[in-house]
Design an enzyme around this catalytic site. Structure first.
Site, mmCIF file in Angstrom:
data_model
loop_
_atom_site.group_PDB
_atom_site.id
_atom_site.type_symbol
_atom_site.label_atom_id
_atom_site.label_comp_id
_atom_site.label_asym_id
_atom_site.label_seq_id
_atom_site.Cartn_x
_atom_site.Cartn_y
_atom_site.Cartn_z
ATOM 1 N N TYR A 6 15.365 -33.028 -14.881
ATOM 2 C CA TYR A 6 13.905 -33.055 -14.910
ATOM 3 C C TYR A 6 13.343 -33.038 -13.500
ATOM 4 C CZ TYR A 6 14.140 -37.988 -13.636
ATOM 5 O OH TYR A 6 14.384 -39.159 -12.968
ATOM 6 N N HIS A 54 -15.482 -9.149 1.538
ATOM 7 C CA HIS A 54 -14.442 -9.979 2.135
ATOM 8 C C HIS A 54 -14.497 -11.411 1.593
ATOM 9 C CE1 HIS A 54 -12.762 -12.634 5.321
ATOM 10 N NE2 HIS A 54 -11.819 -11.689 5.336
ATOM 11 N N GLY A 90 -7.976 -7.447 4.970
ATOM 12 C CA GLY A 90 -8.748 -7.534 6.207
ATOM 13 C C GLY A 90 -8.073 -8.260 7.343
ATOM 14 N N ARG A 126 -3.179 -1.486 -6.238
ATOM 15 C CA ARG A 126 -2.282 -2.631 -6.108
ATOM 16 C C ARG A 126 -2.637 -3.630 -7.196
ATOM 17 N NH1 ARG A 126 -5.132 -4.647 -0.454
ATOM 18 N NH2 ARG A 126 -7.189 -4.904 -1.344
ATOM 19 N N ARG A 159 -3.289 2.753 8.676
ATOM 20 C CA ARG A 159 -3.545 1.448 8.057
ATOM 21 C C ARG A 159 -2.281 0.613 7.988
ATOM 22 N NH1 ARG A 159 -8.259 2.177 4.164
ATOM 23 N NH2 ARG A 159 -8.650 4.415 4.190
ATOM 24 N N LYS A 193 0.836 -1.204 0.000
ATOM 25 C CA LYS A 193 0.000 0.000 0.000
ATOM 26 C C LYS A 193 0.874 1.260 0.000
ATOM 27 C CE LYS A 193 -3.638 0.185 2.884
ATOM 28 N NZ LYS A 193 -4.993 0.508 2.354
ATOM 29 N N MET A 220 -5.296 -7.427 8.976
ATOM 30 C CA MET A 220 -4.712 -6.588 10.025
ATOM 31 C C MET A 220 -5.599 -5.381 10.284
ATOM 32 S SD MET A 220 -0.708 -6.920 9.217
ATOM 33 C CE MET A 220 -0.954 -6.417 7.533
ATOM 34 N N SER A 235 17.799 -40.084 -9.027
ATOM 35 C CA SER A 235 16.515 -39.427 -8.841
ATOM 36 C C SER A 235 16.377 -39.136 -7.349
ATOM 37 C CB SER A 235 15.384 -40.336 -9.312
ATOM 38 O OG SER A 235 14.142 -39.705 -9.080
ATOM 39 N N CYS A 289 11.861 -36.921 -7.619
ATOM 40 C CA CYS A 289 10.572 -37.609 -7.711
ATOM 41 C C CYS A 289 9.817 -37.588 -6.404
ATOM 42 C CB CYS A 289 10.751 -39.028 -8.222
ATOM 43 S SG CYS A 289 11.707 -40.066 -7.123
#
Lengths: 905, 905
Positions: free
Chosen positions: A883, A483, A118, A367, A109, A39, A120, A796, A863
Site C-alpha cells: 500500500y 498565453h 511560448g 498536438r 520554431r 511539433k 522558447m 512502513s 508513509c
C-alpha cells in the site's frame, strides 16, 4: 541507418540529423516524439496522413544536446543535411531560398517532446532581405504585406537572435517606439495605416538600431537561418524555459528540436486568416470545436493576445464579430474534417494551429490539447464511450496531479456577488487575493504568505514566475487561447481573460472598471478581489470559498481506476475528522497516525510537559496517568472513524524538546505543577537541547530509555481497541515503532508492547487483533532489514526521514542550497517531493528484498509524503509495496497513480 | 555426537553438556575453548598431556546461554551428565561426594573463553556439612584444617550464592565481624590462633547469620552444587563482569563455562603451599619463572593480595621470606619441568596456578599469560628466536591495542625525584595525578577531566570502574599477581603494588608514609603524586613526563609486520608537525588533511570570518585573497613534510557557522573590517544558524554555492605543489571533495578544480601530478558509487559521518542514550569506535563493489577514526581497501592490525 558518431564529447549522436516532411509523406512519425519534439512528430504524422501542412524539416533534439556538448557549436554533417532539407522544401513549394525573384520564406520554431507554450523562441518570415523583400512584393503584388513581413522579421530577429530589445522590465520596446514614431510622423494611429514605403523606412531604422547596439542584421538568408537555429537551441536554457521545466519536472537532457517550415501567410488580405482551436472544450471537455481566429493576421497575433479574436463556432459568437463558421464556411468545413481526421487518428482531443492563405487551409500544428482537470475526466469518459480509446488507455492518459484541480475551492453558492467586470472563463476555479500588477511583486508577496491575484493587460512568457505564485490571473486582453489562458489551464489555476472593461494604469498601480451604467470603479494594488474562472466574473472583496465537488465523471473514472490497481491506498491522518475525510476520498485505512500531534492539544500539552520534565520515574508516571485517558479517546475516535480498515499508529517520535515551553510563563506553570523552582525547569529544558535533533534522542530511542511513555501509548491503543470491539466494531490497530535502526531495538520494544497488550487484554477479559511493525527510515534499517523483519509484522517506509539520512540533508536547512542545486541541475527534482530512485529507492529495494527474505509475506507500505506523488507511487508498484499512504487530499491522485503503475507494468 | 536439542527457546544446544578430565585423559581439548572456556580447555589439554591436574569436569558455555534462554533454569539432561561427571571424579580420587567417612570436596569455578580475572564467582571446599566436615577431620587428622575449610566454605557460599554479605560499600563484612569477635573472645589476634572448636562454633554463627537474613545454608552437597553452578552462571551478568566485558568489547553471548574439580589443599600444613606464576616476566618479558606462593594457604589468599607472598625464584627473594626454589627445591624442579612442558606445548608464555598438597604438586590452571606491551614484544621476538613459533604466529598473537602502552609517557630522565615510598613494579609506565581513595570518586573526578591516581590497601573486582578511569594505581598490599597488578597490566595502566610503608586512613582521606629515617609524610586526597610502574617508586608532586620510547624489539616486530601486510597505512594530520610525527610512526602518506583546522588559526580567523560574512562576491574575494597565501604556506609545509608520499587534502567541510564569532567584541571587529553595522553582522551570523548543521549547508554544498572558496583552496594546493616541485621535491597532492552524495556534484567540482589547476600550472609554466577524489560519507554516495566513480580518482570512506547518517545518529547527541543502549545490550559496541559491519560495513561493501564496477582500479581508503581500530582495519583488508588512515599515534597499531588481517585471510 543510424550509427553512433565519433564526434568528441557528443554521446550517441545518430547519423540522421534532419527529418523531412510535406506533400503527403514524411521521414518521421509520431513515435519519434522524443527525437523530433511534439511539433515535429505531429507535422510528420500529419503530412503522412495527407493533412495539408506546409513542407519543411525537423532538426532533431539530439542535435540540441550535441550543440550544448560541443560548447554551442553544431555537429559535423548538419550543414549538408539542412541544405538538402531546404532544397526539398524549395522543390515542393517551387520557390528559392534567397531567390530575389521568387523567394522561399521559412519559419524556425522550437519543439520539445512536451509542449512548453511560448517558453522558447520562434522566428517567422526568415529569408527576407532587401532583394527578396522586393521580390516578394512583386510576386505577391502586395508591397505593403512584403514590407510589413520584412519589418516584423527584422524586429523578431533583432530581438530574439541578436538580443537587441527591451533591456529590462521597465524599458520600452525600442522597435515599438520606432513604430509608434513612424505612425506619428505618418499621421496614422494603426499599423495598417503605414504604407509600404513607410515600412521599408522602418526596416532601415530597425537595422540602424541593431547596429547601434553593436550587432549586425545578416542579409544572407543562410546566415539568418543558422542564427535562428542557434537561437532556438539557446532558448532551451533561457530562464523562463528553465523555470517552466522545473515547475513540471522536465529534465534539461530532453532538449528541443528545431522545425524549419515554409511560411504560409494569414495576412495577405481578407481571404486570409490564422487561428488556433481545440477539438473539444478545454475547460469543460464538451465535444465541440473551440477556438479563435483573426482575419488577415499572422499566427503570433492570436496567441499573443494583443487582439481579441473571433470564435470558430457561430454559437460562441455572442455579440462579437463573425465566427469562422460564418465568415469562411468552406474553410470551416474543411477544417472540421481535418479535425475529425486528426482526433480519430491521434485518438485524443487536439490543439491545432491553422492558417488560411488566400482561401487555402494549412494546418501548422497539432498536438494533444492541454485541458483543465474537469475536462480531462469528461474527455476520458466520452472518448471511451465513443470507442475511441479503451478504459486502460484512458487511465494511462490521465494526469494524476490534475485531479487536484477538482478539489480547488469554488465560491459558496448563494453568496452575494458584487460583480465589477466580466471576462472570458479561461480556466475554471475560484480565487480570492490581493491585486498585484507586476509579476515580480507577486513572487515577493507570495513568499511572505500573501494570496495574490495577478492583473495584467496580457501575460507573456517572462511573467511565468509570477503566474506560478499567483492564486489567480486576470487579463484585460487576450482570448481563450491567449498565453494567460493556456498557461493557467496547464497549471490548473483560475484565470479570467479578455476582460475588456478593465483599464490598467501600471504607473499608478491601479485599474479602473467601467460599469454598464457608465460609473467607474477604481481598484488599487493590494485591494482584494474574487475571480470566478468558471463564469468569467470579477468581484470586489473576498467571496466565501468552499470545497470543490467532484464532477459525475469522477466516479466513473475512479471505478475503472480501482479495478485496475493492485496496491491499497491509505491516508496519513491524525484526527477522527481527517480520517472521515480520508474515507470520503477513498482511503482504505490509515498508514500513519502521528500520536505526537495529539500531544500538542491545549488541554494536554501541560501534562505532556510535566511528563517530560519529571525528575523521576514516579513523577513521570503521574503525568502519564493524566495523558492515558486522553490518548485512549484519541485512538477510539480514529479507530472508530476508520473501522474496519487498519490504522497504523506510530508511537511517539519527535525529540522531547519539541514539546517544551520557551516562554517564561509556561515554564513557571510547569515548575508549579512539578513543585520545583523555575530555574530547575529552565535547566532541564536546556539539558534536552540537541545539536542535531533530527539525529538525536527520538523515536525508538525514547522508547528504549523511557519505557513508560510507549507503555502508556500501547495501553491506550489496546484499551481503545477493546472498548470498540466490545461495542461490536471491527478494528485493526497496527502499532508502529519509529526510527528503528538496530534489530535489537525492535525485539525489545516488541516484547514490551506484547507484555502491555497482554496485560490490558487480560484486565478486560477479551482479545483484539493487533500487529506490531516498524518504520524503515534509516539507511541502516534497510541494510539489516532481514534481521529487523524477524520482529516486524510490517514495514512502513518513512521516506521523509530516509531521504534526509540517505542524502545527509536536513529538510529544514536544505532551503539554503537546494534551490541552487535545482538551478544548476546538480539535481533534477526535489527529493523531498519525488522519491530519489537511484539513492533512496535503491536502499528501499534492498530493504524489501532483505526483509522479505526473512519473512516472505511481510506487509510493506510507504508513509512519507512521497506516498501521494505519482512517480513515487509508480516506484512502489514496481517494487511490490502492499500500500501507499498519503495526505487525505492526495488519496484520489494516489489511487489513479497506482492504477497507472499497475497497468504500465 | 552432537545434534540440536528440541528444548523450546534454546538454540542449537548440543547433547553433550559436560566434559570430563583427569588422570592423563580428557573429553575435551584446547580447541574447544569457546565451548569449555579458557580454564576448562586448559585443564582438558593439561590432563591429556599428563600434567598433574585434580580430576573434574566442565559444564559448557552453551549451558550458560541455555540457562538464560530458559529464564535461569537448567536444560534437560544436565542433571544426569553432572551426576556421571561427579561419579567419575569420585572413582579417580577414591572419595565420595557427601560421604561422611571419606568426603569428596570440589571447587566450582567460572571460565569464559577469555580470562576475566576475579570478575565472576568461585566456590571452594564445596561438599562440606556437619557430617562430612567431621569425616574430613578424621581422615586428614587435622580438625583445625577441616573446620577452617568448612567456615571458609560457609562464608563464601553465603556471600556468593545466597547473597548474604556486605550490604554496600560502607557496610562491614558480617563474616569478618563474627571472625573478629571470635578472635577477641578467644583472646587471639591471628586466624591461625583459633582452635577447631572455635571454628566449628563460627560455622554455626555464620549459618545463623544466613538464616537471620532470610536464607538457608543447604546441608545437602547436591543442593550446594546446583546452587553454586547457578551462581556462576548468574555472575556472568553481574555488574562488574558487564563493565569488564564492555571495556574489552566482549559480547554477552559468549557465556561462561563452569568447572567442577576435586579440591586439593595448600593449607594442610607446612608441606603445603599454593601459588601462581608466569613462565616469563609479564612486565619485561624476560625468560624466567616469575610468580609468588604462600605456604599453608588456599589459592585465593595469593590472588586476593591480603598477604604479601614469597617469590618463586631465589634471585627475586631480596630480603623477604625464602623462595619456592629454596623452600621446596623438589617441588620447584617438578614445577619448572611442568612449565617447560606447558610452554613447549602451548608455545606461549603461560600463567599457571599450582598447589602443593603434602609435598605433591598439582597444576590447577594454565592459560596464555597477560603481559605488558613491552613484554608482549620481547616474548614475541624471543619465542620466534627460540623456534617456538613462526613470525606469522607471532604477529597474529600480538594485541595491536597494547602497542599503545609503549607510547605511554615516561618520566623525563634526570628529573629530580622526591621518592616517598617504594613498592612492586607491578605494571610499567608513568602516571601523575591527584590522590583519590574511593573508586566511585575516581569516576566522578575523571568525568570532570581530572587526572587521578587510585590509592587502596588492595583492589577487588568491584573497584573495576574506578581502575578503568584512574591514570595509575597504587596499593599498600598485594604482590605482582594481586588483583591490582593483573588488571592494571591487562589495561596497560601504570601500577605499583605492595607498597607496605603506606598507611591509608580512608576515613581521614589521607595516607601516611613512614620514611626509612623514621619521619612520616602525610598525603591528603587531592594531593598530586607521581607513580613509576617500571621502578615501583612513588614520588610527591608532578614529575615532568615525556614521550615513551619503543624498545628495540619494536623494530624487529614491525619489520615482520610491514612485510606481511598488503594495505598501506596513512595518518590523519593537519599540520607539518603532525606529518613529521606520523612519518616517525611509519605512516606512508596522509589520508586526511582537514583544511578547516587551518582556518581557526589566530592569524587567519578574522579573514575567514570576513570571507563568510561578506555581503557580495567581491568582498568575499577580497577576504579570500588574504587567506590564499596562508593556505599555500600550510600546504607547502605539509606536502614538504610528507614528500614523496601522497597527501589527501580535503577541501572545506564544516558549516560556515562554525567559524563565526559569538562574542560582541569579535562581531564588532568583523563589522569594522566589512564596513557594515554590527547589527548587520549579527543578522548574518543568525541567518547562518541551522537546525541540523550536521545535515546542513557544508562540504561540497558550500563548493557548489560558493565556488570561490574551493577555488582559492585548490589554487593554494597547486601553487604549493608547483613551488615544491620547482625545488626538486616530489609531491603527490590528492584533492578530496567532501560530502558528495550526487554524481553531478563531483562532476561539477572536478571540472572547476581542473580549471583552476590548469590555470595555476599555466601561470607557473609547469605541470604537477595531482588527483581528485571524494569522501564517501553518505549512504547515497554508496548507493550511487558507480556513477560517482566516473568522476573520482579515489574514494576515501569517511566512516565518522557515514556512521552518523547510516544510523541517523548524531555523535554529539548520542551521549544521551548510547550508554543505555550498551548497558541494555541493544548494541554490543560503540559504532563510532568499532565499525558497524552489518549496517555501515554493508553499505561500504556496496560502495566499493559499485565504484569498482565503473573504475576497476579505483583507489580506496578509510579516513574515519575507525582507520586505527584493529577490528575495523580487518574489515578494510577483507574488503580490498588500498589503505587505512588514522591518527599518528595509532599508525603502529594500524600497521600491525593490517598485517594480522592480511595473514588471517
Amino acid at each position: 541507418m543510424t550509427t553512433t558518431s565519433q564526434e568528441p564529447g557528443v554521446a550517441d549522436l545518430s547519423e540522421k540529423l534532419v527529418y523531412l516532411f510535406g506533400d503527403g509523406t514524411s521521414d518521421g512519425d509520431r513515435d519519434l516524439r522524443n527525437l523530433l519534439g511534439g511539433k515535429g512528430a505531429g507535422l510528420a504524422e500529419m503530412s503522412s496522413l495527407g493533412i495539408p501542412v506546409p513542407p519543411g524539416f525537423t532538426i532533431t533534439t539530439e542535435v540540441c544536446n550535441a550543440y550544448y556538448d560541443l560548447g554551442r557549436a553544431y555537429p559535423e554533417g548538419l550543414t549538408a543535411q539542412v541544405e538538402q532539407g531546404l532544397a526539398y522544401v524549395e522543390a515542393l513549394v517551387g520557390t528559392g531560398f534567397g531567390d530575389p525573384d521568387n523567394p522561399l520564406l521559412v519559419s524556425v520554431r522550437s519543439g520539445a517532446r512536451v509542449s512548453m507554450p511560448g517558453m522558447m523562441d520562434t522566428i517567422l518570415n526568415l529569408g527576407l532581405n532587401d532583394e527578396t523583400a522586393e521580390g516578394l512584393a512583386r510576386r505577391s503584388g502586395n508591397a505593403r504585406f512584403a514590407y510589413d513581413s520584412y519589418r516584423r522579421f527584422v524586429q523578431m530577429y533583432g530581438d530574439v537572435v541578436l538580443g537587441v530589445g527591451k533591456r529590462d522590465d521597465t524599458d520600452a520596446d525600442p522597435y515599438e517606439e520606432l513604430l509608434e514614431a513612424k505612425k506619428r510622423s505618418n499621421g496614422v494611429t494603426d499599423d495598417t495605416g503605414l504604407s509600404a514605403d513607410a515600412l521599408r523606412e522602418l526596416v532601415g531604422e530597425y537595422k540602424a538600431l541593431i547596429r547601434e547596439r553593436g550587432q549586425e542584421f545578416p542579409d544572407d538568408p543562410w546566415d539568418q537561418l543558422w542564427g535562428a537555429v542557434g537561437a532556438v537551441f539557446t532558448s532551451w536554457e533561457n530562464p523562463r524555459a528553465v523555470v517552466y521545466r522545473d515547475q513540471y519536472g522536465y529534465p534539461a537532457s530532453w532538449g528541443t528540436a528545431v522545425n524549419v517550415q515554409a511560411m504560409v501567410f494569414g495576412n495577405l488580405g481578407d481571404d486570409c486568416a490564422t487561428g488556433v482551436l481545440f477539438t473539444r472544450h478545454p475547460s469543460t471537455g464538451r465535444r465541440q470545436l473551440f477556438g479563435e481566429f483573426l482575419v488577415n493576421a499572422q499566427g503570433e497575433d492570436v496567441v499573443a493576445g494583443t487582439r481579441t479574436p473571433q470564435p470558430i463556432l457561430a454559437v460562441d459568437r455572442g455579440d462579437g464579430p463573425p465566427s469562422l463558421q460564418e465568415a469562411m464556411p468552406e474553410v470551416y468545413e474543411e477544417l472540421t474534417r481535418a479535425c475529425d481526421r486528426l482526433e480519430q487518428h491521434f485518438r485524443d482531443m487536439q490543439d491545432i494551429e491553422f492558417t488560411v492563405q488566400q482561401g487555402k487551409l494549412w494546418i501548422l500544428q497539432t498536438r494533444g490539447g492541454k485541458r483543465a482537470g474537469q475536462a480531462m475526466l469528461k474527455i476520458a469518459v466520452d472518448t471511451v464511450d465513443e470507442g475511441l480509446i479503451s478504459e486502460r488507455e484512458a487511465i494511462l492518459r490521465l494526469d494524476p496531479e490534475q485531479l487536484n484541480e477538482l478539489l480547488h475551492p469554488v465560491f459558496e453558492e448563494g453568496a452575494e456577488r458584487h460583480v465589477i467586470a466580466r471576462g472570458l472563463a479561461a480556466s475554471p476555479g475560484a480565487a480570492v487575493g490581493h491585486v498585484v500588477f507586476r509579476p515580480r511583486d507577486v513572487v515577493e508577496r507570495a513568499a511572505r504568505g500573501e494570496t495574490v491575484i495577478l492583473v495584467r493587460d496580457e501575460t507573456s512568457p517572462e511573467d511565468i514566475e509570477g503566474m506560478v505564485d499567483a492564486k489567480g490571473i486576470l487579463t484585460a486582453r487576450g482570448g481563450m487561447t491567449s498565453h494567460a489562458a493556456v498557461v493557467a489551464r496547464g497549471m490548473g489555476k483560475c484565470c479570467v481573460t479578455g476582460c475588456s472593461t478593465l483599464e490598467i494604469d501600471y504607473a499608478a498601480r491601479q485599474f479602473v472598471v467601467l460599469g454598464p451604467d457608465g460609473t467607474t470603479q477604481t481598484v488599487r494594488e493590494g485591494d482584494v478581489i474574487s475571480l470566478d474562472g468558471t463564469t468569467g466574473e470579477v468581484m470586489l472583496g473576498a467571496l466565501p470559498l468552499s470545497e470543490g465537488q467532484f464532477p459525475p465523471e469522477f466516479d466513473v473514472v475512479m471505478k475503472w481506476v480501482d479495478a485496475a490497481r493492485r496496491m491499497k491506498v491509505r491516508a496519513n491522518a491524525d484526527t477522527p475528522e481527517d480520517a472521515v475525510r480520508a474515507r470520503e476520498f477513498g482511503a482504505e485505512g490509515i498508514g500513519l497516525c502521528r500520536t505526537e500531534h495529539m500531544f500538542f492539544g491545549a488541554d494536554r500539552i501541560s501534562a505532556v510537559r510535566q511528563m517530560i520534565l519529571a525528575g523521576d520515574p514516579h513523577a513521570r508516571r503521574d503525568a502519564l496517568a493524566k495523558i492515558l485517558p486522553m490518548q485512549r479517546e484519541d485512538f477510539m475516535g480514529i479507530l472508530r472513524a476508520m473501522a474496519p480498515f487498519p490504522v497504523t499508529i506510530r508511537l511517539l517520535d519527535p525529540p522531547l524538546h519539541e514539546f517544551l515551553p520557551h516562554e517564561h510563563g509556561d515554564m513557571a506553570e510547569i515548575a508549579h505543577a512539578l513543585n520545583v523552582p523555575v530555574t530547575e525547569v529552565e535547566r532541564r529544558v536546556e539539558a534536552l537541547r540537541e545539536q542535531n535533533p533530527m539525529l538525536g534522542h527520538r523515536g525508538v530511542r525514547l522508547g528504549v530509555t523511557s519505557p513508560e511513555i510507549y507503555e502508556v501509548q500501547v495501553r491506550a491503543v489496546i484499551e481503545a481497541a477493546c472498548q470498540l470491539r466490545s461495542e461490536g466494531l471491527e478494528v485493526a490497530p497496527e502499532i508502529m515503532i519509529p526510527l528503528v535502526g538496530m534489530p535489537e531495538e525492535l525485539r525489545l520494544l516488541r516484547e514490551r508492547t506484547i507484555a502491555v497488550a497482554e496485560q490490558v487484554m487480560s484486565e478486560r477479559g477479551m482479545r483484539v487483533d493487533y500487529t506490531i511493525g516498524t518504520m524503515i527510515e534509516l539507511p541502516r534499517a534497510c541494510m539489516v532489514a532481514d534481521q529487523i523483519a524477524e520482529h516486524a509484522d510490517f514495514f512502513s517506509f518513512g521516506t521523509n526521514d530516509l531521504t534526509q539520512t540517505t542524502f545527509g540533508l536536513s529538510r529544514d536547512d536544505a532551503g539554503r542550497f537546494l534551490p541552487a542545486y535545482l538551478d544548476q541541475h546538480v539535481i533534477d527534482r526535489d527529493p523531498f517531493v519525488t522519491l530519489d530512485r537511484d539513492g533512496v529507492g535503491s536502499l528501499i529495494q534492498l530493504g524489501i528484498e532483505r526483509g522479505r527474505s526473512t519473512r516472505p509475506g511481510l506487509k510493506i507500505g510507504i508513509c512519507g509524503e512521497h506516498g501521494g506523488d505519482p512517480s513515487s507511487v509508480e516506484f512502489c508498484e514496481q517494487n511490490g509495496f502492499d500500500y501507499v499512504s498519503c495526505s487525505p487530499f492526495r488519496v484520489p491522485i494516489a489511487r489513479l497513480a497506482a492504477a497507472q503503475a499497475a497497468l504500465a507494468d
